[in-house]
Design a protein around this motif. Sequence first.
Motif, PDB file in Angstrom:
ATOM      1  N   LEU A 269       4.832   4.699  -2.912  1.00  0.00           N
ATOM      2  CA  LEU A 269       3.691   5.604  -2.882  1.00  0.00           C
ATOM      3  C   LEU A 269       2.919   5.563  -4.195  1.00  0.00           C
ATOM      4  CD1 LEU A 269       4.907   9.313  -3.062  1.00  0.00           C
ATOM      5  CD2 LEU A 269       6.426   7.393  -3.336  1.00  0.00           C
ATOM      6  N   CYS A 270       1.647   5.964  -4.114  1.00  0.00           N
ATOM      7  CA  CYS A 270       0.750   5.829  -5.265  1.00  0.00           C
ATOM      8  C   CYS A 270       0.915   7.035  -6.203  1.00  0.00           C
ATOM      9  CB  CYS A 270      -0.690   5.723  -4.773  1.00  0.00           C
ATOM     10  SG  CYS A 270      -1.341   7.276  -4.141  1.00  0.00           S
ATOM     11  N   PRO A 271       0.459   6.892  -7.444  1.00  0.00           N
ATOM     12  CA  PRO A 271       0.608   7.990  -8.412  1.00  0.00           C
ATOM     13  C   PRO A 271      -0.052   9.292  -7.932  1.00  0.00           C
ATOM     14  CG  PRO A 271      -0.053   5.968  -9.529  1.00  0.00           C
ATOM     15  CD  PRO A 271      -0.129   5.690  -8.060  1.00  0.00           C
ATOM     16  N   ARG A 272      -1.165   9.145  -7.238  1.00  0.00           N
ATOM     17  CA  ARG A 272      -1.852  10.348  -6.774  1.00  0.00           C
ATOM     18  C   ARG A 272      -1.018  11.112  -5.738  1.00  0.00           C
ATOM     19  NH1 ARG A 272      -8.004  11.046  -4.473  1.00  0.00           N
ATOM     20  NH2 ARG A 272      -7.607  13.133  -3.707  1.00  0.00           N
ATOM     21  N   CYS A 273      -0.435  10.370  -4.784  1.00  0.00           N
ATOM     22  CA  CYS A 273       0.430  11.033  -3.798  1.00  0.00           C
ATOM     23  C   CYS A 273       1.675  11.608  -4.466  1.00  0.00           C
ATOM     24  CB  CYS A 273       0.795  10.079  -2.673  1.00  0.00           C
ATOM     25  SG  CYS A 273      -0.586   9.820  -1.533  1.00  0.00           S
ATOM     26  N   ARG A 274       2.192  10.901  -5.448  1.00  0.00           N
ATOM     27  CA  ARG A 274       3.331  11.447  -6.194  1.00  0.00           C
ATOM     28  C   ARG A 274       2.992  12.818  -6.782  1.00  0.00           C
ATOM     29  NH1 ARG A 274       7.568   8.008  -6.903  1.00  0.00           N
ATOM     30  NH2 ARG A 274       6.865   5.869  -6.708  1.00  0.00           N
TER      31      ARG A 274
ATOM     32  N   LYS B  87       0.835  -1.195   0.000  1.00  0.00           N
ATOM     33  CA  LYS B  87       0.000   0.000   0.000  1.00  0.00           C
ATOM     34  C   LYS B  87       0.868   1.242   0.000  1.00  0.00           C
ATOM     35  CE  LYS B  87      -3.857  -2.008   2.544  1.00  0.00           C
ATOM     36  NZ  LYS B  87      -4.522  -2.045   3.838  1.00  0.00           N
ATOM     37  N   CYS B  88       0.268   2.313  -0.465  1.00  0.00           N
ATOM     38  CA  CYS B  88       0.930   3.616  -0.424  1.00  0.00           C
ATOM     39  C   CYS B  88       1.191   3.970   1.049  1.00  0.00           C
ATOM     40  CB  CYS B  88       0.023   4.657  -1.059  1.00  0.00           C
ATOM     41  SG  CYS B  88       0.611   6.346  -0.886  1.00  0.00           S
ATOM     42  N   VAL B  89       2.420   4.356   1.384  1.00  0.00           N
ATOM     43  CA  VAL B  89       2.724   4.654   2.785  1.00  0.00           C
ATOM     44  C   VAL B  89       2.027   5.937   3.243  1.00  0.00           C
ATOM     45  CG1 VAL B  89       4.973   3.492   2.724  1.00  0.00           C
ATOM     46  CG2 VAL B  89       4.857   5.954   2.299  1.00  0.00           C
ATOM     47  N   PHE B  90       1.600   6.755   2.316  1.00  0.00           N
ATOM     48  CA  PHE B  90       0.962   8.015   2.713  1.00  0.00           C
ATOM     49  C   PHE B  90      -0.560   7.865   2.844  1.00  0.00           C
ATOM     50  CE2 PHE B  90       5.066   9.350   1.014  1.00  0.00           C
ATOM     51  CZ  PHE B  90       5.514  10.125   2.066  1.00  0.00           C
ATOM     52  N   CYS B  91      -1.241   7.431   1.772  1.00  0.00           N
ATOM     53  CA  CYS B  91      -2.712   7.398   1.829  1.00  0.00           C
ATOM     54  C   CYS B  91      -3.261   5.993   2.034  1.00  0.00           C
ATOM     55  CB  CYS B  91      -3.284   8.012   0.563  1.00  0.00           C
ATOM     56  SG  CYS B  91      -3.051   6.964  -0.884  1.00  0.00           S
ATOM     57  N   ARG B  92      -2.397   4.984   2.019  1.00  0.00           N
ATOM     58  CA  ARG B  92      -2.774   3.583   2.254  1.00  0.00           C
ATOM     59  C   ARG B  92      -3.651   2.974   1.169  1.00  0.00           C
ATOM     60  NH1 ARG B  92      -3.978   2.912   8.651  1.00  0.00           N
ATOM     61  NH2 ARG B  92      -5.149   4.833   8.456  1.00  0.00           N
ATOM     62  N   SER B  93      -3.706   3.596   0.004  1.00  0.00           N
ATOM     63  CA  SER B  93      -4.426   2.938  -1.089  1.00  0.00           C
ATOM     64  C   SER B  93      -3.531   1.823  -1.652  1.00  0.00           C
ATOM     65  CB  SER B  93      -4.782   3.945  -2.183  1.00  0.00           C
ATOM     66  OG  SER B  93      -3.608   4.439  -2.788  1.00  0.00           O
ATOM     67  N   LEU B  94      -4.147   0.817  -2.249  1.00  0.00           N
ATOM     68  CA  LEU B  94      -3.379  -0.284  -2.833  1.00  0.00           C
ATOM     69  C   LEU B  94      -2.544   0.244  -3.991  1.00  0.00           C
ATOM     70  CD1 LEU B  94      -5.904  -3.257  -2.920  1.00  0.00           C
ATOM     71  CD2 LEU B  94      -3.921  -2.968  -1.430  1.00  0.00           C
TER      72      LEU B  94
HETATM   73 ZN   LIG Z   1      -1.042   7.554  -1.863  1.00  0.00          ZN
END
Ligand SMILES: [Zn+2]
Length: 218
Positions: free
Chosen positions: A31-36, A16-23
Amino acid sequence: MNRLWSAFLDLLFPPKCVFCRSLLPDGERDLCPRCRRELPWLSGSAAEQKPEFIALACSPLRYEETVRTSFHRYKFYGQTSYAKAYGRLMAVCVRVHLDEPCDLVTWAPLSRRRKRERGYDQAQLLAQVVAEELGLPLCSTLEKVRDTAPQSGLEENSARRANALGAYRCTDPAAVQDKRVLLIDDVLTSGATASECARMLRTAGAKVVFCATLARAH
Ligand SMILES: [Zn+2]
């Protein structure tokens, strides 16, 4: 880690994304593309600070909202695996902002008592990853000799400074003698803690002290 084993673990515990916890989508790590895209990333001079006794301090993120809640899971709720993701972001930040190479990596430690209570030292784990990523030796050079009130409870910069003063000592002056030291801490707020660590390292003979933290407040 064995590839098959790691694939098996991914099935059980999908990364999971360490920031928002989305898969995380396949092929992404940390981290996920959105958090990036959307985290409060710092660049240019906004990522840099010059606390006293420190030639340059850099941080990839601003300490707010998603970053803060993620960091709390890391620091207070045992999510030590986040150190990998955080440390990688910090290593990239160091490469971008520091013109000069460093000789070694060290960190602003917890007191022995606090480390025993928490079970780990969050800055030490970050320093391990940063050292690994940058191919530098990791050295334990500081000890926290006095338990201080949490800096986060103190508003005034002067109070934070007084609180940090004399709280650290250099345990290995020979290791830092004439060296360019990269000091790792978690969050830079007033810079009082990092400054105090740097002051002890400089007093012990370090040529120059740089600093990297995951995030900066304000
Ligand atoms: Zn994220």
